[in-house]
Design an enzyme around this catalytic site. Structure first.
Site, mmCIF file in Angstrom:
data_model
loop_
_atom_site.group_PDB
_atom_site.id
_atom_site.type_symbol
_atom_site.label_atom_id
_atom_site.label_comp_id
_atom_site.label_asym_id
_atom_site.label_seq_id
_atom_site.Cartn_x
_atom_site.Cartn_y
_atom_site.Cartn_z
ATOM 1 N N HIS A 18 0.911 -1.023 -0.022
ATOM 2 C CA HIS A 18 -0.031 -0.126 -0.002
ATOM 3 C C HIS A 18 0.840 1.329 -0.082
ATOM 4 O O HIS A 18 0.873 2.220 -0.843
ATOM 5 C CB HIS A 18 -0.962 -0.098 1.533
ATOM 6 C CG HIS A 18 -1.843 1.212 1.357
ATOM 7 N ND1 HIS A 18 -3.251 1.224 0.940
ATOM 8 C CD2 HIS A 18 -1.463 2.461 1.952
ATOM 9 C CE1 HIS A 18 -3.567 2.433 1.097
ATOM 10 N NE2 HIS A 18 -2.780 3.079 1.804
ATOM 11 N N GLU A 19 1.708 1.263 0.910
ATOM 12 C CA GLU A 19 2.799 2.478 1.177
ATOM 13 C C GLU A 19 3.499 2.736 -0.123
ATOM 14 O O GLU A 19 3.740 3.737 -0.392
ATOM 15 C CB GLU A 19 3.529 2.695 2.354
ATOM 16 C CG GLU A 19 2.672 2.510 3.536
ATOM 17 C CD GLU A 19 1.673 3.544 3.514
ATOM 18 O OE1 GLU A 19 1.880 4.481 3.227
ATOM 19 O OE2 GLU A 19 0.595 3.345 4.474
ATOM 20 N N HIS A 22 1.901 4.450 -2.869
ATOM 21 C CA HIS A 22 2.050 6.090 -2.528
ATOM 22 C C HIS A 22 3.111 6.649 -3.007
ATOM 23 O O HIS A 22 3.576 7.572 -3.463
ATOM 24 C CB HIS A 22 1.856 6.353 -1.093
ATOM 25 C CG HIS A 22 0.245 6.213 -0.643
ATOM 26 N ND1 HIS A 22 -0.665 6.783 -1.548
ATOM 27 C CD2 HIS A 22 -0.480 5.523 0.416
ATOM 28 C CE1 HIS A 22 -1.859 6.411 -0.737
ATOM 29 N NE2 HIS A 22 -1.668 5.597 0.146
#
Length: 447
Positions: A18-19, A22
């Site tokens: 997920h990170e 980003h």
């Protein structure tokens, strides 16, 4: 120990992916990333190969990517073009949405890894119909082949359950078309409303009271100190009659025992080809706000039926990837519909799960093998992706909501409104987490 390890691996992988979503998009958009953190709290490990500090923290329930931002401190003049707040709103939207989309991509890759091996499945054949359930009331019979659910054709039992879950979210009555043992097409309408809230919840989870499994009227499992063992029943005994009434299947035997707490039963069995009469008295136990009989036995599976039921669906690489994307999309859409039905009261909040349940399921699937564990990871990854896209302040979807408003208004939403939204969002998330934790304790500890 395996449960803890499986949970940490799951959370670590899902949060990291997920990170990274980003992080990658922020770098593509020219934003300076100050820190990439897995976990919260004081760093246990840290290193800085270039301008980004990479850290691992002790609380493994999330992570974050900290970007250069003038709203959070002084920024050198040379770095101002690389500050997140100075990017075009479309770039900010791309960076924020990249995390949830990375989780959906990860889910598709995990599903692909499972599907490419060949997927063990079950033909959509009815093996057991539980008495006094919505399925029994709808007229399901053993041997029915399910052809469609809510008008959608099904080719496996997995598709049957998925179809029932999806249909139950939008309608109180689930329409199922079957082909009965004689070859005739018939319609079965499943309506759980008159069976109470628990039956409705079970239907929303794909269980109307019918299953592909079939069992023989024969003792397969025996509790060492149970009523049945003390009365003289043995593994392999074939159940023939109870109180003079012939038994046709295991379900009839279960029905008699459940409805006879504390009552003496005269059971005729066949053992090694010879008839034998055994008397027993089911123990009265409390279950789901009623008292039922229990004797401590389990059935023998019908091996011939199981062999007929199972098949493996194979895909080539392209077909597996298409199936994986389809599976990811279906799972995401079901998650969205479930959350929507929760808001309008059609789905129970009791279905919410927190970290304890997730950890428990992680351990269970890890014990079953790599494939079940990968499927579990894919499901949780989809859930994280969908949850983070919800338009709730403090989540990625909340930031997207502000940026959409900025596009429409032509200027950013005021900091006062954003701060108020953050507070409301935090309260909402804290409330949901508290409710999920209560559900966890209730499921795991019987509260």
């Amino acid at each position: 120990m395996l449960t803890l390890l499986a949970f940490l691996v799951a959370i670590g992988l899902l949060v990291t992916f997920h990170e990274l979503g980003h992080y990658w998009v922020a770098k593509l958009c020219g934003v300076k990333v100050l820190r990439f953190s897995i976990g919260f709290g004081s760093p246990l490990l840290r290193f800085r190969p270039r301008e980004t500090e990479w850290v691992v923290c002790p609380i493994p329930l999330g992570g974050y990517v900290k970007m250069l931002d003038e709203r959070e401190g002084l920024v050198d003049e040379a770095d101002r073009p690389r500050a997140f707040n100075n990017q075009h709103v479309l770039k900010r939207m791309a960076i924020v949405s990249a995390g949830p989309l990375a989780n959906l991509l990860l889910a598709a890759l995990l599903y692909w890894a499972v599907i490419a091996q060949g997927v063990p499945q079950l033909h959509p054949l009815v093996g057991t119909v539980v008495e006094q359930t919505p399925a029994a009331a709808a007229g399901f019979k053993e041997g029915d082949r399910i052809l469609s659910v809510a008008g959608r054709p099904v080719a496996s039992w997995q598709e049957v359950r998925l179809g029932i879950v999806e249909a139950a979210m939008s309608s109180a009555v689930v329409r199922v078309e079957v082909q009965d043992a004689s070859g005739a097409r018939k319609r079965r309408d499943i309506d759980a409303r008159r069976f109470g809230e628990k039956a409705e919840q079970a239907l929303q989870q794909g269980d109307p009271g019918v299953s592909p499994a079939r069992f023989l009227a024969q003792v397969g499992v025996l509790e060492e100190k149970g009523v049945a063992a003390k009365a003289g029943l043995k593994v392999g005994d074939k159940l023939q009659a109870v109180n003079g009434v012939m038994l046709r299947n295991w379900e009839e035997w279960v029905h008699v025992v459940r409805n006879s707490p504390g009552k003496e039963l005269s059971v005729r069995v066949e053992r090694a080809g010879k008839p034998l009469e055994i008397k027993l008295r089911p123990q009265a136990v409390a279950q789901d706000d009623e008292v039922v009989g229990r004797i401590g036995v389990g059935p023998s599976p019908d091996r011939a039926w199981s062999d007929q039921l199972a098949f493996t669906r194979h895909y080539d690489a392209v077909g597996a990837f298409a199936a994986a994307w389809s599976k990811t999309g279906e799972t995401a859409w079901m998650s969205v519909k479930f959350l929507g039905n929760m808001l309008i009261g059609r789905a129970s909040l009791n279905n919410l799960s927190g970290p304890l349940t997730i950890a428990n399921v992680a351990g269970q699937t890890a014990r079953e093998g790599l494939t079940p564990y990968l499927e579990f990871l894919a499901l949780i990854s989809v859930s994280i992706g969908v949850l983070n896209l919800l338009p709730i302040p403090v989540l990625d979807g909340g930031h997207l909501m502000y940026y959409v408003a900025e596009l429409v208004r032509g200027k950013p939403v005021s900091e006062r409104v954003q701060l108020l939204g953050q507070k409301i969002g935090f309260i909402l998330l804290a409330s949901l987490m508290a409710f999920a934790m209560l559900n966890d304790f209730s499921r795991l500890f019987g509260g």
